[in-house]
Motif scaffolding. Sequence first.
Motif, PDB file in Angstrom:
ATOM      1  N   ARG A 142     -42.266 -26.884 -41.059  1.00  0.00           N
ATOM      2  CA  ARG A 142     -42.242 -25.518 -41.762  1.00  0.00           C
ATOM      3  C   ARG A 142     -41.193 -25.431 -42.601  1.00  0.00           C
ATOM      4  NH1 ARG A 142     -45.026 -21.807 -37.251  1.00  0.00           N
ATOM      5  NH2 ARG A 142     -47.176 -22.931 -36.799  1.00  0.00           N
ATOM      6  N   VAL A 143     -40.427 -26.393 -42.693  1.00  0.00           N
ATOM      7  CA  VAL A 143     -38.953 -26.013 -43.611  1.00  0.00           C
ATOM      8  C   VAL A 143     -38.905 -27.420 -44.656  1.00  0.00           C
ATOM      9  CG1 VAL A 143     -36.537 -26.313 -43.322  1.00  0.00           C
ATOM     10  CG2 VAL A 143     -37.921 -25.545 -41.259  1.00  0.00           C
ATOM     11  N   PRO A 144     -39.503 -26.894 -45.706  1.00  0.00           N
ATOM     12  CA  PRO A 144     -39.510 -27.806 -46.858  1.00  0.00           C
ATOM     13  C   PRO A 144     -38.061 -27.983 -47.511  1.00  0.00           C
ATOM     14  CG  PRO A 144     -40.948 -26.246 -47.366  1.00  0.00           C
ATOM     15  CD  PRO A 144     -40.125 -25.780 -46.042  1.00  0.00           C
ATOM     16  N   VAL A 145     -38.132 -29.448 -48.020  1.00  0.00           N
ATOM     17  CA  VAL A 145     -36.858 -29.615 -48.713  1.00  0.00           C
ATOM     18  C   VAL A 145     -36.359 -28.511 -49.628  1.00  0.00           C
ATOM     19  CG1 VAL A 145     -35.703 -31.466 -50.248  1.00  0.00           C
ATOM     20  CG2 VAL A 145     -37.311 -32.262 -48.455  1.00  0.00           C
ATOM     21  N   GLY A 146     -34.812 -28.256 -49.497  1.00  0.00           N
ATOM     22  CA  GLY A 146     -34.616 -27.220 -50.473  1.00  0.00           C
ATOM     23  C   GLY A 146     -34.458 -25.750 -49.726  1.00  0.00           C
ATOM     24  N   THR A 147     -35.214 -25.893 -48.593  1.00  0.00           N
ATOM     25  CA  THR A 147     -35.161 -24.638 -47.911  1.00  0.00           C
ATOM     26  C   THR A 147     -33.599 -24.106 -47.447  1.00  0.00           C
ATOM     27  OG1 THR A 147     -37.347 -24.721 -47.169  1.00  0.00           O
ATOM     28  CG2 THR A 147     -36.002 -23.047 -46.083  1.00  0.00           C
ATOM     29  N   VAL A 148     -33.241 -22.753 -47.846  1.00  0.00           N
ATOM     30  CA  VAL A 148     -31.872 -22.411 -47.551  1.00  0.00           C
ATOM     31  C   VAL A 148     -32.194 -21.494 -46.038  1.00  0.00           C
ATOM     32  CG1 VAL A 148     -29.913 -20.861 -47.960  1.00  0.00           C
ATOM     33  CG2 VAL A 148     -31.091 -22.069 -49.942  1.00  0.00           C
ATOM     34  N   LEU A 149     -31.425 -21.786 -45.094  1.00  0.00           N
ATOM     35  CA  LEU A 149     -31.312 -21.211 -43.838  1.00  0.00           C
ATOM     36  C   LEU A 149     -29.874 -20.416 -43.762  1.00  0.00           C
ATOM     37  CD1 LEU A 149     -32.374 -24.484 -41.742  1.00  0.00           C
ATOM     38  CD2 LEU A 149     -33.884 -22.561 -42.749  1.00  0.00           C
ATOM     39  N   HIS A 150     -30.290 -19.188 -42.887  1.00  0.00           N
ATOM     40  CA  HIS A 150     -29.386 -18.132 -42.949  1.00  0.00           C
ATOM     41  C   HIS A 150     -28.818 -17.943 -41.626  1.00  0.00           C
ATOM     42  CE1 HIS A 150     -30.199 -16.547 -47.253  1.00  0.00           C
ATOM     43  NE2 HIS A 150     -31.462 -17.216 -46.831  1.00  0.00           N
ATOM     44  N   ALA A 151     -27.574 -17.529 -41.331  1.00  0.00           N
ATOM     45  CA  ALA A 151     -27.072 -17.207 -40.380  1.00  0.00           C
ATOM     46  C   ALA A 151     -26.332 -15.916 -40.423  1.00  0.00           C
ATOM     47  CB  ALA A 151     -26.050 -18.361 -39.839  1.00  0.00           C
ATOM     48  N   GLY A 152     -26.648 -14.779 -39.520  1.00  0.00           N
ATOM     49  CA  GLY A 152     -26.135 -13.594 -39.779  1.00  0.00           C
ATOM     50  C   GLY A 152     -26.428 -12.881 -41.244  1.00  0.00           C
ATOM     51  N   GLY A 153     -27.531 -13.272 -41.801  1.00  0.00           N
ATOM     52  CA  GLY A 153     -27.545 -12.811 -43.410  1.00  0.00           C
ATOM     53  C   GLY A 153     -26.917 -13.644 -44.359  1.00  0.00           C
ATOM     54  N   ARG A 154     -26.170 -14.808 -43.946  1.00  0.00           N
ATOM     55  CA  ARG A 154     -25.414 -15.458 -44.951  1.00  0.00           C
ATOM     56  C   ARG A 154     -25.998 -16.859 -45.135  1.00  0.00           C
ATOM     57  NH1 ARG A 154     -19.385 -15.117 -42.435  1.00  0.00           N
ATOM     58  NH2 ARG A 154     -19.103 -16.736 -44.219  1.00  0.00           N
ATOM     59  N   PRO A 155     -26.122 -17.430 -46.153  1.00  0.00           N
ATOM     60  CA  PRO A 155     -26.727 -18.882 -46.464  1.00  0.00           C
ATOM     61  C   PRO A 155     -25.802 -19.793 -45.717  1.00  0.00           C
ATOM     62  CG  PRO A 155     -26.730 -17.555 -48.675  1.00  0.00           C
ATOM     63  CD  PRO A 155     -25.815 -16.724 -47.737  1.00  0.00           C
ATOM     64  N   GLY A 158     -19.781 -19.794 -36.973  1.00  0.00           N
ATOM     65  CA  GLY A 158     -19.859 -18.656 -36.068  1.00  0.00           C
ATOM     66  C   GLY A 158     -21.514 -18.808 -35.308  1.00  0.00           C
ATOM     67  N   ALA A 159     -22.297 -19.319 -35.790  1.00  0.00           N
ATOM     68  CA  ALA A 159     -23.439 -19.535 -35.306  1.00  0.00           C
ATOM     69  C   ALA A 159     -23.811 -20.546 -34.167  1.00  0.00           C
ATOM     70  CB  ALA A 159     -24.634 -19.715 -36.278  1.00  0.00           C
ATOM     71  N   GLY A 160     -22.806 -21.554 -34.291  1.00  0.00           N
ATOM     72  CA  GLY A 160     -22.951 -22.609 -33.503  1.00  0.00           C
ATOM     73  C   GLY A 160     -22.666 -22.557 -31.736  1.00  0.00           C
ATOM     74  N   GLU A 161     -23.473 -23.294 -31.145  1.00  0.00           N
ATOM     75  CA  GLU A 161     -23.206 -23.134 -29.704  1.00  0.00           C
ATOM     76  C   GLU A 161     -23.571 -24.487 -29.197  1.00  0.00           C
ATOM     77  OE1 GLU A 161     -27.774 -21.907 -27.949  1.00  0.00           O
ATOM     78  OE2 GLU A 161     -26.370 -20.381 -28.654  1.00  0.00           O
ATOM     79  N   VAL A 162     -23.016 -24.877 -27.926  1.00  0.00           N
ATOM     80  CA  VAL A 162     -23.126 -26.063 -27.489  1.00  0.00           C
ATOM     81  C   VAL A 162     -24.520 -26.296 -27.155  1.00  0.00           C
ATOM     82  CG1 VAL A 162     -22.263 -27.671 -25.450  1.00  0.00           C
ATOM     83  CG2 VAL A 162     -20.650 -26.406 -26.924  1.00  0.00           C
ATOM     84  N   ALA A 163     -25.064 -27.543 -27.128  1.00  0.00           N
ATOM     85  CA  ALA A 163     -26.210 -27.934 -26.529  1.00  0.00           C
ATOM     86  C   ALA A 163     -26.350 -28.476 -25.175  1.00  0.00           C
ATOM     87  CB  ALA A 163     -26.989 -28.718 -27.797  1.00  0.00           C
ATOM     88  N   LEU A 164     -26.810 -27.724 -24.361  1.00  0.00           N
ATOM     89  CA  LEU A 164     -26.915 -28.555 -23.052  1.00  0.00           C
ATOM     90  C   LEU A 164     -28.083 -29.566 -22.975  1.00  0.00           C
ATOM     91  CD1 LEU A 164     -26.339 -25.481 -20.772  1.00  0.00           C
ATOM     92  CD2 LEU A 164     -24.562 -27.213 -21.560  1.00  0.00           C
ATOM     93  N   PRO A 165     -27.984 -30.472 -22.090  1.00  0.00           N
ATOM     94  CA  PRO A 165     -29.029 -31.469 -21.947  1.00  0.00           C
ATOM     95  C   PRO A 165     -30.299 -30.700 -21.537  1.00  0.00           C
ATOM     96  CG  PRO A 165     -27.167 -31.944 -20.433  1.00  0.00           C
ATOM     97  CD  PRO A 165     -27.010 -30.709 -21.016  1.00  0.00           C
TER      98      PRO A 165
END
Length: 339
Positions: free
Chosen positions: A104-117, A144-151
């Motif tokens: 559901r995420v075509p090439v060229g899709t812009v993804l936002h974090a906190g309203g910012r691209p 700002g959006a990143g978090e550690v991915a647990l197993p």
Amino acid sequence: MEPSQPTDAYDYDLPAGRIAQVPVEPRDSARLLVALDPAGAVDHRHVSDLPELLGPGDLLVVNETRVNPARLHLEKDTGGQVEVLLLEPVRGGCWQALVRPSRRVPVGTVLHAGGRPALEAGPVFDSGDGRRLVTILDQDAVDGAGEVALPPYVHEALADPERYQTVYARSPGSVAAPTAGLHLTPELLARCQAAGAGLARVDLAVGLGTFRPITSDRVEDHRMHSERYSVSAETLDRCRDARRVVAVGTTTVRALESAAATGRPTGQTDLFIRPGFPFRVVDVLLTNFHLPRSSLLVMLAAFCGARWRELYDRALEQGYRFLSFGDAMLVARSPDAGP
């Protein structure tokens, strides 16, 4: 390498209740199954006892990699939720990543974090495991959006994200932690050095493939993931001079043995250590208890021989906790596993 081996030779019954969901406190209070006696005797200790098991001439080697806050929860322009797991940088601002739901995420899709691209989705990366290329548009938004991915087998959030970092972590680049090192503390390392052991460091960026079970019917058909490593000339020299090289974790083994096998102190390694591998560097391994049918369990079998199953049976009988936040074992290399 040894002849063909069925993957189910590395299967065992791991009850869900034995998978540790949270780390113990303090770090070095984890239990330690000690299997250093060539006659086969096993001792039940704690990681805090490690200095009593080391001495002059020993070299403790750790992986100083740091886990990136690589899991991002982002939004499309439509408000649709997308999860991105950054895996490995490719070139300036461009990363390999897992994107869900990718279709559901075509090439060229812009993804936002906190309203910012934050990111722009690119094409599928030619790796055979569904990776995409993504381009970072705003590094601050990503950070700002990143978090550690647990197993994937840990279902409880950590109260303190730093608990999924080793105390000596300083080289960003991993998706997963070198979990044997989670048991060590600055005070414990100082006590090991006071007992006469040296301390050296390597860097191996732990990839997502460390969690993936072997899906092929035969072990030798497994496609091993690639990881970036770096081992300094000083560390290699100290390993050559050591009485015993004690590797903290399978990632440290992989870095040291890759450098020794290839003669290249830095690079990418897809080394698959399985029974018959001629270990050139590591004499003793401090490691956690691993998933059934995993490449890490196969490495353990290569290191200590068929004895691994007896040790795992004992650990299960004695109530040891398994996997990333579980207990540990200290095991000597089998005499048959040398070069």
